[in-house]
Structures are given as structure tokens and as C-alpha cells.
Design a protein around this motif. Structure first.
Motif, PDB file in Angstrom:
ATOM      1  N   SER A 435      80.314  53.378  97.628  1.00  0.00           N
ATOM      2  CA  SER A 435      80.180  52.068  98.279  1.00  0.00           C
ATOM      3  C   SER A 435      80.184  52.202  99.793  1.00  0.00           C
ATOM      4  CB  SER A 435      81.317  51.154  97.826  1.00  0.00           C
ATOM      5  OG  SER A 435      81.293  50.975  96.419  1.00  0.00           O
ATOM      6  N   ALA A 499      82.247  44.052  93.500  1.00  0.00           N
ATOM      7  CA  ALA A 499      81.057  43.929  92.659  1.00  0.00           C
ATOM      8  C   ALA A 499      80.286  42.651  92.984  1.00  0.00           C
ATOM      9  CB  ALA A 499      81.466  43.948  91.185  1.00  0.00           C
ATOM     10  N   PHE A 502      78.462  43.278  96.510  1.00  0.00           N
ATOM     11  CA  PHE A 502      77.279  44.152  96.466  1.00  0.00           C
ATOM     12  C   PHE A 502      76.136  43.512  95.695  1.00  0.00           C
ATOM     13  CE2 PHE A 502      80.396  47.428  97.598  1.00  0.00           C
ATOM     14  CZ  PHE A 502      79.679  48.138  98.556  1.00  0.00           C
ATOM     15  N   TYR A 503      76.458  42.813  94.641  1.00  0.00           N
ATOM     16  CA  TYR A 503      75.392  42.153  93.893  1.00  0.00           C
ATOM     17  C   TYR A 503      74.829  40.968  94.658  1.00  0.00           C
ATOM     18  CZ  TYR A 503      72.883  40.001  90.010  1.00  0.00           C
ATOM     19  OH  TYR A 503      71.903  39.445  89.208  1.00  0.00           O
ATOM     20  N   ALA A 521      82.245  42.820 100.192  1.00  0.00           N
ATOM     21  CA  ALA A 521      82.020  44.233  99.887  1.00  0.00           C
ATOM     22  C   ALA A 521      82.847  45.132 100.803  1.00  0.00           C
ATOM     23  CB  ALA A 521      80.536  44.566 100.009  1.00  0.00           C
ATOM     24  N   SER A 579      77.258  47.961  92.744  1.00  0.00           N
ATOM     25  CA  SER A 579      77.844  46.837  92.017  1.00  0.00           C
ATOM     26  C   SER A 579      78.244  47.234  90.599  1.00  0.00           C
ATOM     27  CB  SER A 579      76.844  45.678  91.973  1.00  0.00           C
ATOM     28  OG  SER A 579      77.360  44.597  91.239  1.00  0.00           O
ATOM     29  N   GLN A 582      81.452  49.276  90.827  1.00  0.00           N
ATOM     30  CA  GLN A 582      82.599  48.412  91.090  1.00  0.00           C
ATOM     31  C   GLN A 582      83.016  47.656  89.827  1.00  0.00           C
ATOM     32  OE1 GLN A 582      84.411  47.949  93.857  1.00  0.00           O
ATOM     33  NE2 GLN A 582      83.235  48.926  95.484  1.00  0.00           N
ATOM     34  N   THR A 583      82.048  47.179  89.073  1.00  0.00           N
ATOM     35  CA  THR A 583      82.373  46.447  87.843  1.00  0.00           C
ATOM     36  C   THR A 583      83.032  47.355  86.815  1.00  0.00           C
ATOM     37  OG1 THR A 583      80.459  45.008  88.240  1.00  0.00           O
ATOM     38  CG2 THR A 583      81.407  44.996  86.021  1.00  0.00           C
TER      39      THR A 583
END
Length: 598
Positions: A435, A499, A502-503, A521, A579, A582-583
Motif C-alpha cells: 500500500s 480498503a 483504495f477502492y 488510505a 484494496s 487490505q480487505t
């Protein structure tokens, strides 16, 4: 002689059921190997300030290269609505390779730092390598430049320098802090967020005035100013005292030429001889006789000195010497007068059949023809009978040491692979590192791709505002208590916010929304970086910690390198991958938050 009672420090009072805290500074010992405790402040705060300034400028190299990539793309003609990709500009190799090399060399640099104990030299050496890599990368700032060799070597130098100076910083902070160590480490880990807020403004302004190569060289000169602060890296005073005291003891032990050791019996024997002969003893010896009988070390000149032995011991030594002289004498005339000697060379008078009367060394001659021949080699493990020893029981120290080291490594790796904390740390490390790389290098050109009307200065300002807004929330992680950082659900919440951020960046081109998504983020990435420390410290010992760091860094480096070389992704795909990571991390931490962690 009365024995003085030894005063105890921090006694345990059973009646009150209370135990005082034990501080190594209060322990009375003959040698200071085990103490004292670090000062927890003082000069250590200057070390923290120097480390913060370094982490403000050097980790922000990712943002600097992102703006340089944006400047190179803007100078090249691109069609509208054309999807740009990460390898459109060759200088993108520099930050990727630098991150990979830093991950691979961190454990080795940590070992080098602990072996040589030269904090100032190590920190400045790493800084010089970093500056050399930055200056070398200035030769390939144009979009038309495809000099892979220059970019690869630039990334190598930057990665080696960052690993060496970063590990030296982490190690030296542990020398100055104990109770406030967590606070100092959090402050240092928060510094890159400050750099992401300040450096884009500086580099964005430079990009509007100078060309890309000049901007890179100017920023390299700015990084070089860290040598003023890194020069403050030095060992604490208490460590210097221990080293100096130990060295003086060794030097005195080697250079002292007046030490003669006597036994108590030898001194008593000498006293009797002195009384008989009424001779004058040496001043140093008379002083030694007045001391306690348990003292065995007396200082005297080594001139004409000899070791004084007990009469019984001396008699036995003289007797053994005379026996050796008679036993190995070259005079063979005495053989015929006494019992034949075992080592005599005259065998004419010996009768083999009557060997039992005096010669016991030739018992094998009678049955030599009836003996079963013995093999010249020992039985192997296949043909050996049960309960037999095939190999010698004696093991050399080197073999034992190597065997113990191999067993230790095997046990450590086995325990690491069976520990769930290792997988959590590796996953969080992968998510955070990827990230940070994407947010620093890819975010500036993605903003311009979604808003072609923006110039470099407006893009840099938007990035600075987003990271500055996230910094207000990141500061809360510094003042949180230690127990908060061990909550898996808190880490899951941070990763879930990352997440979303970033998404959200991939969905909108609105400037205000981009600031909000980037703030989420940036906050989640910085908070996850701070949360790595409890998982890193949850290992059992230093050896397990080194193994955990090495294995996790290798996993992250392999993933980043494989992902980068697999395909020439566009910028949105990079943020979608971040993303997803992160999820995944958020789900893992939330699922494992219901277990009981050690």
C-alpha cells in the motif's frame, strides 16, 4: 572471624505480600555485565529527533519519484482517455527495486549493525549509499530514457542504504529506551506520514521551476543534510562505561607482571622455614601473611620468584621424576640384576614359554596362531548387532556446535511455521508495504490521468492536503496505550478503512472525494505500520525475531517483484490490488480476534 551480614536490596516482605520492583541499577555486583537499565530519555530524545528527520525525508522518496514520473508523462504526448501503465516510464524501476532490496537485506543489515557496534559509521554509510543511488537515478528521468542498468543500480544503492540506516536506527533506539520504547518507536514510525505531507509541496514547486534531473539532484542534496543529524548516533554512556571497564580489566590482567599465586599450605610452610632460619622476609610477603587465610593472591616481584609447593607434593614430584629416569635409563646392566624390564631391548634371556613369571606384555604370543583374525574396519549400522556403538562417543567441539546450531535453526523454523502470529505479521507486512508503494509512486500520475486539466503543482497540493488530513488521525495512534495495539479487531478496522480508501480512489475523479479517499488510505497504511510492532515483538526471543523478520520480508519481496514483473498493469489495477490485500487482512484479523492470543 565474624561474617558480616550481606545487605539485601528490595527484600520481599511476606507479611504484606508485596514485592518491590527490581532495578539493575541497585544491584551490587562485581561486574556490570547485567546492568544498568537504559536512561529512558535524556540524550535518547536527540536520537529520536534525528531518526524522525531522517524518516521524514528518505521514505518520502516514493512520493518524489511519483511526481517525477508524472512530470515525465506530461512532457510526452498522450492521447485522451488513454490508460497509462506502471512501466511507461522506465524510472519506475528505481522505487520498486529499492523496496525489494531493502526488504531482502534488512535482517542482514541488522546482524551487521549488532556485530560491529559502530552506530555513527553505519548510519552515515547507509545515507551515503542512498544519496549515491538518488543522484545516479537523475540520468534517467526522461520518458524516452530506457537505461535499465542505471535504474537497477540506483534501486540497489537506495535499497542497501535504507536498510542499513533504518536498522541502525531501530537498534540504537532500543539502547536508550526501555519503559518509553514503545512511544519512541511510534514517533519514528509516524515520521513518514509527515514526509508525505511536506515533500510533495517541495518537489511540486521544484518541478515547476527545474527539469526532472535537476529536481532529483536537489532532493539528493537535501537528503545528504541528514548527515548532521545522523552524526549524533552514539552508544549510551552506560554501555561505554561497561566496555571501557571491561577493557581496562583485560588490559591490566595482561600487563600485570607482579602477580604470583601461592597456596595456603605453601605460605604456612614458608613461615616455619622463616622461623627456623630467622631470615628477613620480603615486605610484600609479610603483608600477605597478616591477611586472612582464605586469601590466595599475593603481589610480589617476579624476579627470582618461584612457585612454592607443599612438601608432600614436592616429594611425590621428585619421586616420579626419579622413577621416570630409572625406567627409561639407557643403562641396561641393571636388567640382569633385577626383574627384567618391560622396555629392555635385550630379549636373549627371556623364555617365551615362561613369560607368566614376570613378563606380562607378551601374553598374546602363545595363542597367536589360534586367534580369529579381526577386521580392519568397524561394523556399519546395517550389520552391527543390537546395543552396539558404531561411532565413537567423543564428539569434537566444532561438530557439537554445528549440530546444536542446526537443531536450533530447525526448531526455530518449526515453531515459527506453527505460530499464527507469524502469518498475521507477514500478511500485515505485505499489505502495508504494498500500500505504501502504490500510494507513493502510482497516486500522482493516477490523479492527473483522471483530471488532465491539473498541473503538477495542483496535484502535489492535493496529495499534501490528503496526507496532512490523515496525519491528524495518525497522531492518535502515538498516544494510545500499549494494550490497545494488541487488539486484532482494531487492526481489522484500520485495514477495512484502507480498503475503502483504495477502492474509492479508482471510482471517482472529483478532487474533494480524492482527498477523502486518499486520507482514509494514508491513515490506514500508517496505522497498520504502527501496529506491526506488537506482532513483531510477540516472538519469543531475538533468534525467533530475526527468523520472523527474515521470512516475512522475503515473502513480501517475492510477492512485490513477481507482481511487478508479471504484467504491465495500469494504475487503477494497482489500487484495486491494494484494496483486495487490505480487505483480506481485515477479514483475517477479524476472524482471528475471537481466539485467545498468547
Amino acid at each position: 572471624m565474624e561474617v558480616q551480614p550481606i545487605p539485601t536490596v528490595n527484600r520481599v516482605e511476606r507479611g504484606e505480600g508485596r514485592v518491590d520492583d527490581l532495578h539493575l541499577d541497585r544491584v551490587v555486583a562485581s561486574q556490570p555485565e547485567i546492568g544498568p537499565t537504559p536512561p529512558d530519555g535524556g540524550y535518547g530524545w536527540l536520537i529520536v529527533v534525528s531518526a524522525v528527520i531522517y524518516h521524514v525525508s528518505v521514505p518520502a522518496l516514493l512520493s518524489m519519484y511519483g511526481l517525477i514520473i508524472l512530470k515525465a508523462i506530461r512532457e510526452e504526448d498522450h492521447a485522451e482517455e488513454e490508460d497509462m501503465k506502471i512501466w511507461d516510464v522506465d524510472i519506475a524501476l528505481v522505487p520498486v527495486i529499492a523496496v525489494v532490496i531493502r526488504l531482502l537485506l534488512e535482517s542482514w543489515c541488522r546482524a551487521v549493525v549488532k556485530i560491529f557496534h559502530m552506530p555513527r559509521f553505519m548510519a552515515l554509510s547507509g545515507l551515503c549509499l542512498t544519496v549515491a543511488g538518488v543522484l545516479l537515478s537523475s540520468y534517467s528521468t526522461d520518458a524516452a530514457s530506457n537505461d535499465h542498468i542505471v535504474n537497477v543500480f540506483s534501486g540497489l544503492l537506495i535499497g542497501i542504504g535504507c536498510a542499513l540506516t533504518g536498522q541502525q536506527t531501530e537498534v540504537i533506539i532500543t539502547h536508550f529506551f526501555r519503559e518509553k520504547l514503545t512511544m519512541a518507536q511510534r514517533i519514528v514510525r509516524m515520521a513518514p506520514s509527515v514526509g508525505n505531507c511536506l515533500v510533495p509541496i517541495l518537489v511540486g514547486y521544484l518541478c515547476t521551476v527545474y527539469t526532472g534531473d535537476v529536481v532529483v539532484m536537489i532532493y539528493g542534496a537535501i537528503i545528504m543534510q541528514n548527515c548532521i543529524f545522523l552524526a549524533s548516533y552514539t552508544r549510551p554512556i552506560y554501555i561505554e562505561k561497561v566496555i571501557r571497564h571491561t577493557y581496562n580489566m583485560l588490559r591490566d590482567a595482561v600487563e600485570d607482571e607482579d602477580e604470583v599465586i601461592f597456596s595456603n599450605q605453601a605460605r604456612l610452610h614458608e613461615n616455619k622455614n622463616a622461623q627456623r632460619t630467622n631470615t628477613q622476609e620480603e615486605p610484600s610477603q609479610s603483608t600477605a601473611q597478616d591477611e586472612d587465610a582464605t586469601d590466595v593472591v599475593v603481589f610480589n616481584s617476579r624476579k627470582n620468584a618461584k612457585e612454592i609447593l607443599d612438601p608432600a607434593i614436592q616429594y611425590r614430584e621428585n619421586r616420579s621424576v626419579s622413577a621416570k629416569e630409572s625406567r627409561f635409563s639407557s643403562d641396561f646392566s641393571s636388567i640382569y640384576d633385577t626383574t627384567p624390564s618391560r622396555f629392555s631391548s635385550d630379549f636373549g634371556t627371556l623364555d617365551i614359554t615362561s613369560y607368566a613369571r614376570g613378563v606380562n606384555g607378551y601374553q598374546e604370543l602363545e595363542n597367536i596362531d589360534r586367534q580369529v583374525p579381526q577386521p580392519l574396519y568397524r561394523e556399519t549400522t546395517v550389520n552391527a548387532p543390537a546395543n552396539s556403538v558404531v561411532f565413537a562417543a567423543e564428539v569434537s567441539p566444532g561438530t557439537a556446535r554445528r549440530t546444536a546450531s542446526m537443531k536450533k535453526n530447525f526448531i526455530t523454523i518449526t515453531n515459527m511455521l506453527m505460530d499464527i502470529n507469524f502469518y498475521l505479521y507477514a500478511l500485515l507486512h505485505l499489505c502495508t508495504t504494498f500500500s505504501i508503494l502504490v500510494l507513493g509512486v502510482v497516486f500522482p500520475p493516477l490523479i492527473w490521468e483522471q483530471n488532465p486539466s491539473m498541473n503538477i503543482w495542483s496535484v502535489a497540493t492535493l496529495i499534501a492536503v490528503a496526507h496532512g488530513s490523515a496525519l491528524c488521525f495518525i497522531m492518535l495512534c502515538v498516544v494510545l496505550p500499549k494494550s490497545i495495539n494488541e487488539k486484532a479487531r482494531l487492526c481489522a478496522a484500520f485495514c477495512f478503512a484502507g480498503a475503502m480508501g483504495f477502492y474509492g480512489i479508482t471510482l471517482t475523479s472529483n478532487k474533494s472525494l480524492l482527498v477523502v479517499w486518499c486520507m482514509l488510505a494514508s491513515f490506514a497504511t500508517a496505522a497498520s505500520s504502527i501496529l506491526q510492532q506488537p506482532l513483531y515483538n510477540s516472538t519469543l526471543n531475538e533468534f525467533d525475531t530475526t527468523a520472523t523478520m527474515t521470512a516475512s520480508n522475503t515473502i513480501v519481496a517475492i510477492f512485490i517483484m513477481a507482481w511487478s514483473l508479471a504484467f504491465n498493469y495500469d494504475y487503477r489495477t494497482c489500487f484495486l490490488t491494494a484494496s483486495v490485500l487490505q480487505t483480506t487482512t481485515a477479514c483475517m484479523f477479524f476472524a482471528l480476534s475471537f481466539r485467545r492470543r498468547r
